[in-house]
Design an enzyme around this catalytic site. Structure first.
Site, PDB file in Angstrom:
ATOM      1  CG  ASP A 139      -1.277   3.510   5.578  1.00 48.77           C
ATOM      2  OD1 ASP A 139      -2.215   3.923   4.867  1.00 48.77           O
ATOM      3  OD2 ASP A 139      -0.453   4.262   6.122  1.00 48.77           O
ATOM      4  CD  GLU A 181      -5.547   1.528  -4.722  1.00 42.87           C
ATOM      5  OE1 GLU A 181      -6.703   1.953  -4.836  1.00 42.87           O
ATOM      6  OE2 GLU A 181      -4.837   1.731  -3.704  1.00 42.87           O
ATOM      7  CG  ASP A 196      -1.802   1.244   1.263  1.00 45.98           C
ATOM      8  OD1 ASP A 196      -2.666   1.384   0.376  1.00 45.98           O
ATOM      9  OD2 ASP A 196      -1.594   2.091   2.156  1.00 45.98           O
TER      10      ASP A 196
END
Length: 466
Positions: A422, A331, A247
């Site tokens: 996170d 992501e 992340d």
């Protein structure tokens, strides 16, 4: 209802040749008149090899520095003239001018008396500048870049590219992978600091000489190298591939699914006072003076220091991740959208956020992960950017409400689990990435490895709704 007027028609055939010859000063083809023009074929790399760039610093002599200064200026001039020629040919005559025509125009520029100084620079280097311009046009027509812009002195990077006919390479038999590099039009080899050897027994494919704003000279050597994939990484006692979810953030640069974090160095904040002091010194100096140039170089050296520290940190971190894990999940970030210009209420906060994103260098981190996974036989899974990784409970998979950026911890209303923002996102990304990885692996023939990059947005027909 009236039809819209037709746009200007492209001029082709004999009329286009006449316009190029008479109006644009581009000579006709003087070789192989009997054969039709064929597109230029790019050199293909050998099977089973990867093209890899090794970057070394070198220290030119005063004579070499003067020659390189002239080469940088000639490449910049040829690029700008080629851009003016191609854009003017279309705007004024509706004639398309390609790479071959600009090369013939370059021959005329070198023969003209006013620009005869171009003959002091290797023609292969100038042709590569035109090839870079042609690549910029190709990216523009594909829609992946904006229209090419003119290069400006002290604004654009000083660089020159030498192909195999533009340099001489003599390998050192006592230390394979290093040697003497002599550029075209140079009489003495460069003083290169070989920080590490390249693959021995090979002639470099291409050399690129650059000079940064701090006045440092670098030699980027492109070689074809066989990179052996790393052994597969599995979980202890099973055949499940070892995976990690990443992340990307600003509180911590990267948070892994196990809770470990790579702290944000915040280099711009660390050197903000020193940078502001030298910026004030720069604006106090008279334009064109030597003291102003000294202040400018001091600022450039400070930025170079920050770039070197940031690049080295990311390089070490991404290499460790690729060596330890088989599947890496991130992501799909639209960094350009995240860094839109600040306007209206809250613009100061948005400007600070944009600066933090720039300092984090997410794009460089993702770029390194992508090519290292291709080299070493790993798989990078890119989860869709609309996947609710932050507000979905990693314990019961319940989707919670939207969270403000300032909220660092939250409690699930269904199961009561307390999540770090996170860490929870990293766990969700890992689970979703493994789901995509298994779907793709199951659809492949037996014995075939998954691709090095799996992007959720490019597999809509395979993936069910998350």
């Amino acid at each position: 209802m009236t039809e819209p007027p037709e746009g200007p028609v492209r001029v082709v055939g004999a009329e286009a040749k006449r316009v190029k010859r008479e109006a644009l000063g581009i000579a006709d083809r003087s070789k192989h008149h009997s054969r039709p023009a064929a597109p230029i074929k790019h050199r293909a790399k050998e099977p089973g090899t990867w093209q890899r760039v090794y970057r070394f610093r070198f220290y030119p002599t005063p004579v070499q520095a003067g020659q390189l200064e002239q080469t940088f200026g000639a490449c910049r001039w040829v690029y700008n003239e080629g851009l003016a020629l191609r854009s003017g040919a279309w705007e004024q005559h509706r004639v398309s001018v390609g790479f071959a025509e600009t090369c013939r125009a370059l021959t005329g520029w070198r023969r003209a008396g006013a620009t005869s100084w171009l003959r002091e620079v290797s023609s292969t280097v100038l042709q590569q500048a035109l090839r870079h311009l042609d690549g910029a046009y190709t990216r523009f027509f594909k829609g992946t870049a904006k229209f090419p812009q003119r290069k400006r002195k002290r604004r654009s990077q000083d660089s020159a590219t030498y192909v195999r006919t533009g340099f001489r390479w003599v390998e050192d038999p006592g230390r394979p992978g290093t040697g003497l590099v002599t550029l075209a039009k140079h009489t003495t080899p460069l003083d290169v600091r070989w920080s590490r050897p390249m693959p021995g027994g090979q002639v470099p494919v291409k050399l690129t000489v650059t000079r940064d704003r701090a006045g440092r000279y670098f030699l980027s050597v492109l070689v074809e190298e066989r990179i052996e994939p790393l052994p597969a990484a599995f979980l202890p006692g099973g055949s499940e591939p070892k995976a990690v979810g990443l992340d990307l953030g600003l509180a911590a640069l990267v948070t892994l699914y196990d809770g470990s974090k790579l702290e944000h160095p915040r280099l711009l904040k660390k050197y903000a006072k020193e940078l502001a002091r030298w910026q004030r010194e720069l604006h106090r100096k008279q334009k064109g003076s030597k003291n102003r140039d000294k202040a400018r170089k001091r600022i450039a050296r400070l930025y170079a220091l920050m770039n070197d520290v940031r690049r080295d940190m990311l390089d070490r971190f991404t290499t460790r991740l690729v060596r330890e894990n088989q599947v890496l999940v991130v992501e799909d970030l639209r960094i350009a959208n995240l860094m839109r210009s600040a306007a209206g209420k809250g613009r100061r906060r948005k400007a600070g956020l944009n600066q933090s994103i720039t300092d984090a260098s997410w794009g460089e981190l993702l770029r390194q992960l992508r090519y290292k996974c291709q080299w070493y036989g790993r798989t990078l899974v890119i989860v869709d950017r609309f996947f609710p990784s932050t507000r979905r409970c990693s314990a019961c998979h319940t989707k919670g409400p939207r969270l403000d950026v300032s909220v660092r911890e939250w409690t699930c209303a269904e199961c009561g689990a307390v999540h770090d923002r996170d860490e929870n996102a990293a766990v969700n990304l890992r689970d979703e990435g493994m789901r995509l990885y298994r779907l793709v692996a199951a659809a492949l023939p037996p014995g075939r490895m998954p691709p090095p990059v799996i992007k959720a947005s490019e597999l809509p027909e395979v993936l069910p709704a998350a």
